[in-house]
Motif scaffolding. Structure first.
Motif, short mmCIF file in Angstrom:
data_model
loop_
_atom_site.label_atom_id
_atom_site.label_comp_id
_atom_site.label_asym_id
_atom_site.label_seq_id
_atom_site.Cartn_x
_atom_site.Cartn_y
_atom_site.Cartn_z
N ALA A 1 0.75 -1.23 0.16
CA ALA A 1 -0.08 -0.04 -0.05
C ALA A 1 0.85 1.41 0.20
CB ALA A 1 -0.88 -0.07 1.25
N GLU A 2 0.25 2.32 -0.18
CA GLU A 2 1.09 3.79 -0.44
C GLU A 2 1.11 4.48 1.25
OE1 GLU A 2 -0.18 7.57 -2.43
OE2 GLU A 2 0.79 6.33 -3.94
N VAL A 3 2.28 4.96 1.40
CA VAL A 3 2.19 5.61 2.69
C VAL A 3 2.94 6.97 2.65
CG1 VAL A 3 3.23 5.49 4.99
CG2 VAL A 3 2.69 3.23 3.82
N ALA A 4 2.32 7.72 3.03
CA ALA A 4 3.10 9.29 2.98
C ALA A 4 3.59 9.34 4.37
CB ALA A 4 1.65 10.37 3.25
N ILE A 5 4.79 9.83 4.18
CA ILE A 5 5.90 10.06 5.24
C ILE A 5 6.56 11.34 5.14
CG2 ILE A 5 8.22 9.45 5.80
CD1 ILE A 5 7.77 6.74 4.37
N ALA A 6 6.56 11.97 6.59
CA ALA A 6 7.02 13.35 6.74
C ALA A 6 7.72 13.64 7.82
CB ALA A 6 5.81 14.26 6.74
N PRO A 7 8.52 14.46 7.99
CA PRO A 7 9.34 14.59 9.40
C PRO A 7 8.32 14.64 10.50
CG PRO A 7 10.30 15.87 7.70
CD PRO A 7 8.97 15.56 6.99
N GLU A 8 8.66 14.50 11.79
CA GLU A 8 7.78 14.76 12.87
C GLU A 8 8.57 15.20 14.05
OE1 GLU A 8 4.82 15.07 13.32
OE2 GLU A 8 3.75 13.66 14.54
N ARG A 9 7.92 16.26 14.61
CA ARG A 9 8.74 16.67 15.98
C ARG A 9 8.09 16.04 17.22
NH1 ARG A 9 8.10 23.33 15.14
NH2 ARG A 9 9.36 23.69 13.47
N THR A 10 9.02 15.73 17.91
CA THR A 10 8.48 14.78 19.26
C THR A 10 8.74 15.57 20.50
OG1 THR A 10 10.96 13.89 19.53
CG2 THR A 10 9.38 12.66 18.18
N SER A 11 8.13 15.16 21.31
CA SER A 11 8.21 15.88 22.87
C SER A 11 8.27 14.78 23.79
CB SER A 11 6.71 16.75 23.22
OG SER A 11 6.44 17.64 22.08
N PRO A 12 8.99 15.24 24.74
CA PRO A 12 9.10 14.41 26.14
C PRO A 12 8.07 14.05 26.74
CG PRO A 12 10.93 16.21 26.17
CD PRO A 12 9.82 16.41 25.13
N ALA A 13 7.56 12.92 27.05
CA ALA A 13 6.49 12.39 27.57
C ALA A 13 6.26 12.56 29.06
CB ALA A 13 6.12 10.98 27.34
N ARG A 14 5.45 13.31 29.43
CA ARG A 14 5.27 13.58 30.89
C ARG A 14 4.43 12.44 31.56
NH1 ARG A 14 4.33 18.93 29.06
NH2 ARG A 14 2.25 18.59 28.91
N ARG A 15 3.43 11.87 30.73
CA ARG A 15 2.65 10.68 31.42
C ARG A 15 2.43 9.79 30.23
NH1 ARG A 15 0.71 10.29 36.17
NH2 ARG A 15 -0.96 8.76 36.62
N VAL A 16 2.32 8.69 30.46
CA VAL A 16 1.71 7.83 29.35
C VAL A 16 0.88 6.83 29.76
CG1 VAL A 16 2.54 5.89 27.44
CG2 VAL A 16 4.04 7.74 27.76
N GLU A 17 -0.37 6.49 29.35
CA GLU A 17 -1.25 5.62 29.88
C GLU A 17 -1.38 4.48 28.72
OE1 GLU A 17 -5.42 6.75 29.81
OE2 GLU A 17 -5.79 5.79 31.72
N ILE A 18 -1.13 3.27 29.29
CA ILE A 18 -1.06 2.07 28.50
C ILE A 18 -2.19 0.93 28.86
CG2 ILE A 18 1.21 2.30 28.04
CD1 ILE A 18 2.00 0.21 30.29
N THR A 19 -2.32 0.14 27.79
CA THR A 19 -3.11 -1.08 28.11
C THR A 19 -2.79 -2.23 27.40
OG1 THR A 19 -5.52 -1.87 28.07
CG2 THR A 19 -4.79 -0.67 26.26
N GLY A 20 -3.06 -3.32 28.01
CA GLY A 20 -2.61 -4.67 27.36
C GLY A 20 -3.62 -5.93 27.72
N SER A 21 -3.07 -6.98 27.42
CA SER A 21 -3.67 -8.24 27.93
C SER A 21 -3.55 -8.41 29.54
CB SER A 21 -3.04 -9.51 27.08
OG SER A 21 -1.66 -9.49 28.08
N ARG A 22 -4.81 -9.07 30.01
CA ARG A 22 -4.61 -9.36 31.46
C ARG A 22 -3.56 -9.90 32.18
NH1 ARG A 22 -9.76 -12.91 33.30
NH2 ARG A 22 -8.60 -14.33 32.20
N MET A 23 -2.97 -10.77 31.34
CA MET A 23 -1.62 -11.29 31.86
C MET A 23 -0.56 -10.17 32.00
SD MET A 23 0.89 -14.39 30.79
CE MET A 23 1.58 -13.32 29.72
N VAL A 24 -0.42 -9.38 31.09
CA VAL A 24 0.72 -8.43 31.11
C VAL A 24 0.40 -7.33 32.12
CG1 VAL A 24 1.71 -6.69 29.73
CG2 VAL A 24 1.16 -9.01 28.67
N ARG A 25 -0.89 -6.84 32.11
CA ARG A 25 -1.13 -5.94 33.23
C ARG A 25 -0.75 -6.50 34.62
NH1 ARG A 25 -5.95 -5.48 30.30
NH2 ARG A 25 -7.07 -6.47 32.21
#
Length: 729
Positions: free
Chosen positions: A80-104
Motif C-alpha cells: 500500500a501507499e504511505v505518506a512520510i513526513a518529518p515529525e517533531r517529538t516531545s518528552p512524555a510527562r505521562r503515558v497511559e497504556i493497556t494490554g492483555s490481562r496477564m501483562v497488566r
C-alpha cells in the motif's frame, strides 16, 4: 513540511522487527531533511510515528521497509501507499497504556517505560515490548528489559504488544526517565526485585486444561503420589521413594506448565529455578543460587517439587563447566530428601550431561509431543475461554492453519488476536467488543511458531497447487508422495505400507521447481524449510553434520513439515569424488542417517531439487530416502501461455497483444524467461514514456530481443535421457 509518498514493504530484517524502526533510501532521507534515527510521521488509513534509518545500499528509493506492527498501526497491508513526513517529538510527562490481562498483572509500569525508551509513539499505537536496541543513542536498558520480561511473562514475551491509550502531551512523544507510565485501569504492578527469587513461579493452570498432555500429567501425578504418600510401600517392595523426572519436548509445548499444574493438584509446593538465568551468572553467584534453591526445597515442610527448567543450559553434555559438578551434587542431595521430588525440563535432552540421568538421580523421562489439529482446536478453546468470541469464530479453521504451533505459540496468537480486535474496535467503550474470525486470521500473519524462528523457512503466502498451470502429472506425483501420507495416514496403515519419505525434483533451471514446492507447502498447510545445498557446508569438522541434524530437528519440532533441499547436488554429491577433506562425504552420511536412520521421521517429508541429477549420490536415491524421482519438463506452449498470463496479471496489456501466439513462438523459453519477458516489456514501455499506461505487442517484440531463451538443448536432451532410463511419473 516536506512529504513523500512511498510503497510500504514488509521488512524481512530480524534486527529491526517490532522495534519501531522504518528504513528509507538515503536520497529520501536527504529529500526530507532527515538525519538517521529522526522521527517521521507515517500516514495510511491511520497515522503513526517511527524512527527512520537508512536502508541498505541497493534498496529501491520508492519503498519504505516497515515491520508488521507499523503496518498494523497504519491499517495497511504490504504494497500500500504511505505518506512520510518529518515529525517533531516531545518528552512524555505521562503515558497511559493497556494490554492483555496477564501483562497488566505481571509487568511493572517501570519495565514498560524501559521497553519504550528509545522509541517514538503516539496515542492509539500498538507497541512491542522488544527494546529498541538498534539505534546508537539508545540507553543500555535492553538487557535489563529482556531479563525482567522473560521472568514476568516467559518465553513468549517477544510476541507481546501493548497499546498506548493516551499521552501527555498529545502527539508524538518519547519516554524519558521522568515519564510516568500507568496502566489504564489504574492498577500498578509493583516493580520486581532486580534479582528475582528463584522460587517465583507463574500461577498454575488446572490439570484439566492441559490439553494434549493429560496422559503425561497422569503418569507424573502417579509417580509423585507414590513418592509422597506411599514411601513405605516402595521400600517394602525394594525401591527407594526418591523421584527424579525429565520432561522433554519441543520449546513452548508446556513442560514447566505441566509440572506446576500436577504439583499444585497434589498440594505440593513448587520451588523453581531457571537454569539459563543461573548459567549466565558468575560461577560463585550461580553456585549460591543453586544451593539456595535446594536448601529452600529441602527445609520446607510438606511435599515439595524442585523444578529446574531448561536444564541443558546449566548441565551441557559437551565441555560441562565446574558449576555442573556442584549442581549435580546439590540435586543428589535434593533427591535424597524425604517428600521432595526433582523435575527438570529440556527441549534438547540429547545435549544434557549424561551424569544427570544416572540411576538414582533423574532416571525417569516423560515426553510431550506436538499438538495435532484437534488438540490445537481444543487448546484455542481453553485459551479463548475468558474472551468474548463472535459467532463467526471458527477455531477448527484456525487450528488447521497453525501446523507446528505449540501451546506458547497459541497463547501468543490469542494475545495478538485480542490486540487486533481492540484496534479494530477503536475508541468506542468496548462493552460489545468481540474477537472475530478476521482478528484470529490477522494474528496468523504476525505470529510465527517458535520452531520457525530461524530465517530458513520458505514463505508460501496463499499459493497452492491450483495456482500452478499445467504440470498435471507432476502435481499428481507430488500430491501422492507428500500430501496423501499427511492427509490419509489411515489408508497407509490399513494397507500396511510406509509412506514415501522423499522426492527428487529434477529438470532444467528456471522451470518452476521452487515454485512447485511453495505451492505444495501452501496446499498441505505445511511448515516449509528451504536450504540451499551449499549453505550447510562448513570447513570446520563436525559443523556441517551438526547443521544437518539441527535442520531435521527443527523440522520435526514444526511437523507437519517439508524440508526443501535446493541444489541438492551440491549438498550430496557422489562420495569419494570431492577434494574438500571429506566434508561432502560426511554431510552425505549425516543426511542419509536422518532420512533412513534408527529414529523414523514423523510427518516430515524431504524434497530435493536439482538440474544435475546424475551428480547426486546414488545412495540418496534408493527406496526409503529420495525414492520418488519426478521430472519437471520445460514448459510447452500451453504452459508458457499460462505463465505469461500469470506474470502479466497486474500488467495492463494492449488489445493487440496475443499471448497464445506469443507463447507458441517462445520455444526454448523457461518459466523464468517468460516472466522476465513481461518485465522487460513493461520497462520498454517506461523507457518510451514514464506515463505509459499499457504494454503493447511492439513492446513485447522489443523485449524478445533483450530476453533470450536460456534452456540449453544439450542439457534438455541429457535430462530427458536420464528420465527415460529411470522409473518416472
Amino acid at each position: 513540511m516536506p512529504s513523500v509518498s512511498l510503497i510500504a514493504r514488509l521488512s524481512s530484517s530480524a534486527k529491526d522487527a517490532r522495534r519501531g524502526v522504518v528504513r528509507l533510501h538515503r536520497e529520501v532521507l536527504d529529500a526530507l531533511g532527515l538525519r538517521p534515527w529522526s522521527a517521521v510521521r507515517l500516514t495510511g488509513a491511520r497515522v503513526t510515528v517511527a524512527l527512520a534509518a537508512a536502508a541498505e545500499r541497493g534498496a529501491p528509493p520508492g519503498i519504505v521497509l516497515l515491520d508488521e506492527v507499523a503496518l498494523m498501526n497504519l491499517g495497511l497491508t504490504d504494497g500500500a501507499e504511505v505518506a512520510i513526513a518529518p515529525e517533531r517529538t516531545s518528552p512524555a510527562r505521562r503515558v497511559e497504556i493497556t494490554g492483555s490481562r496477564m501483562v497488566r498483572a505481571t509487568v511493572a509500569p517501570e519495565t514498560v517505560r524501559l521497553a519504550l525508551t528509545g522509541k517514538v509513539f503516539r496515542g492509539g499505537d500498538a507497541v512491542s515490548l522488544l527494546p529498541q536496541d538498534v539505534a546508537p543513542p539508545t540507553p543500555g536498558h535492553a538487557g535489563e528489559v529482556r531479563r525482567r520480561l522473560s521472568a514476568a511473562i516467559g518465553a513468549t514475551w517477544t510476541s507481546e504488544l501493548i497499546t498506548v491509550a493516551a499521552t501527555d502531551p498529545d502527539g508524538a512523544v518519547t519516554a524519558q526517565p521522568s515519564t510516568v507510565v500507568t496502566w489504564r485501569d489504574g492498577a500498578a504492578t509493583p516493580e520486581p526485585d532486580p534479582a528475582p527469587h528463584p522460587t517465583a513461579e507463574p500461577a498454575p493452570v488446572p490439570v484439566a486444561d492441559l490439553v494434549g498432555s493429560r496422559e503425561p500429567a497422569r503418569r507424573l501425578a502417579e509417580w509423585l503420589r507414590l513418592s509422597f504418600e506411599r514411601p513405605e510401600l516402595l521400600r517394602r517392595l525394594g525401591a527407594e521413594p526418591r523421584l527424579g523426572v525429565l520432561l522433554s519436548g519441543p520449546p513452548g509445548v508446556g513442560k514447566a506448565t505441566l509440572a506446576r499444574a500436577v504439583a499444585t493438584s497434589l498440594d505440593a509446593e513448587v520451588v523453581e529455578l531457571a537454569a539459563p538465568s543461573v548459567a549466565a551468572l558468575e560461577p560463585r553467584a550461580a553456585a549460591q543460587r543453586v544451593r539456595d534453591a535446594v536448601e529452600r526445597a529441602t527445609t520446607s515442610t510438606g511435599n515439595r517439587v524442585l523444578l529446574l527448567t531448561d536444564v541443558d543450559a546449566l548441565l551441557p553434555a559437551t565441555d560441562p563447566p565446574p558449576l555442573a559438578t556442584i549442581a549435580l551434587d546439590a540435586l543428589r542431595a535434593a533427591t535424597a530428601s524425604e517428600g521432595l521430588a526433582v523435575v527438570v525440563t529440556s527441549a534438547q535432552p540429547q545435549t544434557i550431561d549424561p551424569r544427570l540421568r544416572e540411576p538414582g538421580l533423574v532416571d525417569r523421562e516423560l515426553t510431550l509431543g506436538l499438538p495435532d489439529a484437534d488438540v490445537r482446536r481444543e487448546l484455542l478453546g481453553v485459551l479463548l475461554r475468558p474472551a468474548p468470541l463472535a459467532p463467526d469464530a471458527d477455531l477448527a479453521e484456525v487450528a488447521e492453519r497453525t501446523p507446528g504451533f505449540v501451546a506458547a505459540d497459541l497463547v501468543a496468537l490469542c494475545r495478538e488476536a485480542a490486540v487486533c480486535a481492540a484496534l479494530r474496535h477503536g475508541d468506542a467503550r468496548g462493552d460489545d467488543a468481540r474477537v472475530e474470525q478476521q482478528d484470529l486470521l490477522a494474528a496468523l500473519a504476525s505470529v510465527r511458531p517458535l520452531s520457525m524462528s530461524t530465517s530458513d523457512d520458505l514463505r508460501t503466502g496463499d499459493l497452492t497447487l491450483d495456482d500452478v498451470g499445467d504440470m498435471t502429472e507432476v502435481k499428481q506425483a507430488l500430491t501422492e508422495t507428500v500430501l496423501w501420507p499427511l492427509q490419509y495416514p489411515d489408508s497407509f496403515t490399513r494397507l500396511g505400507v510406509e509412506p514415501p519419505r522423499g522426492v527428487l525434483l529434477y529438470g532444467p533451471p528456471g522451470c518452476g521447481k521452487t515454485f512447485l514446492v511453495r505451492a505444495l507447502a501452501g496446499s498441505g498447510r505445511l511448515n516449509a524449510f528451504a536450504v540451499k545445498g551449499a549453505e550447510l557446508m562448513d570447513k570446520w569438522v563436525g559443523e556441517s553434520e551438526r547443521a544437518v541434524r539441527e535442520l531435521f530437528l527443527r523440522a520435526a519440532n514444526a511437523a507437519p513439515a517439508l524440508v526443501f533441499l535446493d541444489e541438492v547436488d551440491a549438498l550430496a554429491p557422489r562420495r569419494g569424488q570431492s577434494a574438500d577433506s571429506g566434508v561432502a562425504d560426511r554431510v552425505v552420511a549425516a543426511l542419509l542417517t536422518e532420512l533412513d536412520g534408527v529414529e523414523p521421521m514423523r510427518d516430515v517429508v524431504v524434497l530435493g531439487a536439482t538440474n544435475r541429477p546424475e551428480l547426486v549420490d546414488p545412495a540418496l536415491l534408493r527406496p526409503g530416502r529420495l525414492e520418488r524421482l519426478v521430472h519437471v519438463p520445460p514448459p510447452d506452449a500451453d504452459a508458457r501461455e499460462a505463465i505469461l498470463r500469470s506474470a502479466a496479471r497486474n500488467t495492463p496489456l494492449a488489445s493487440d497483444v496475443d499471448l497464445a501466439a506469443l507463447a507458441a513462438a517462445l520455444d526454448g523459453y523457461s518459466a523464468a524467461d517468460c516472466a522476465a519477458l513481461v518485465r522487460e516489456a513493461a520497462l520498454t514501455a517506461m523507457r518510451e514514456s514514464l506515463a505509459a499506461a499499457e504494454v503493447s505487442a511492439e513492446h513485447l517484440d522489443t523485449a524478445r530481443r533483450a530476453v533470450r531463451p536460456s534452456l540449453d538443448p544439450d542439457q534438455l536432451a541429457a535430462l530427458e535421457s536420464y528420465a527415460r532410463d529411470r522409473t518416472i511419473t
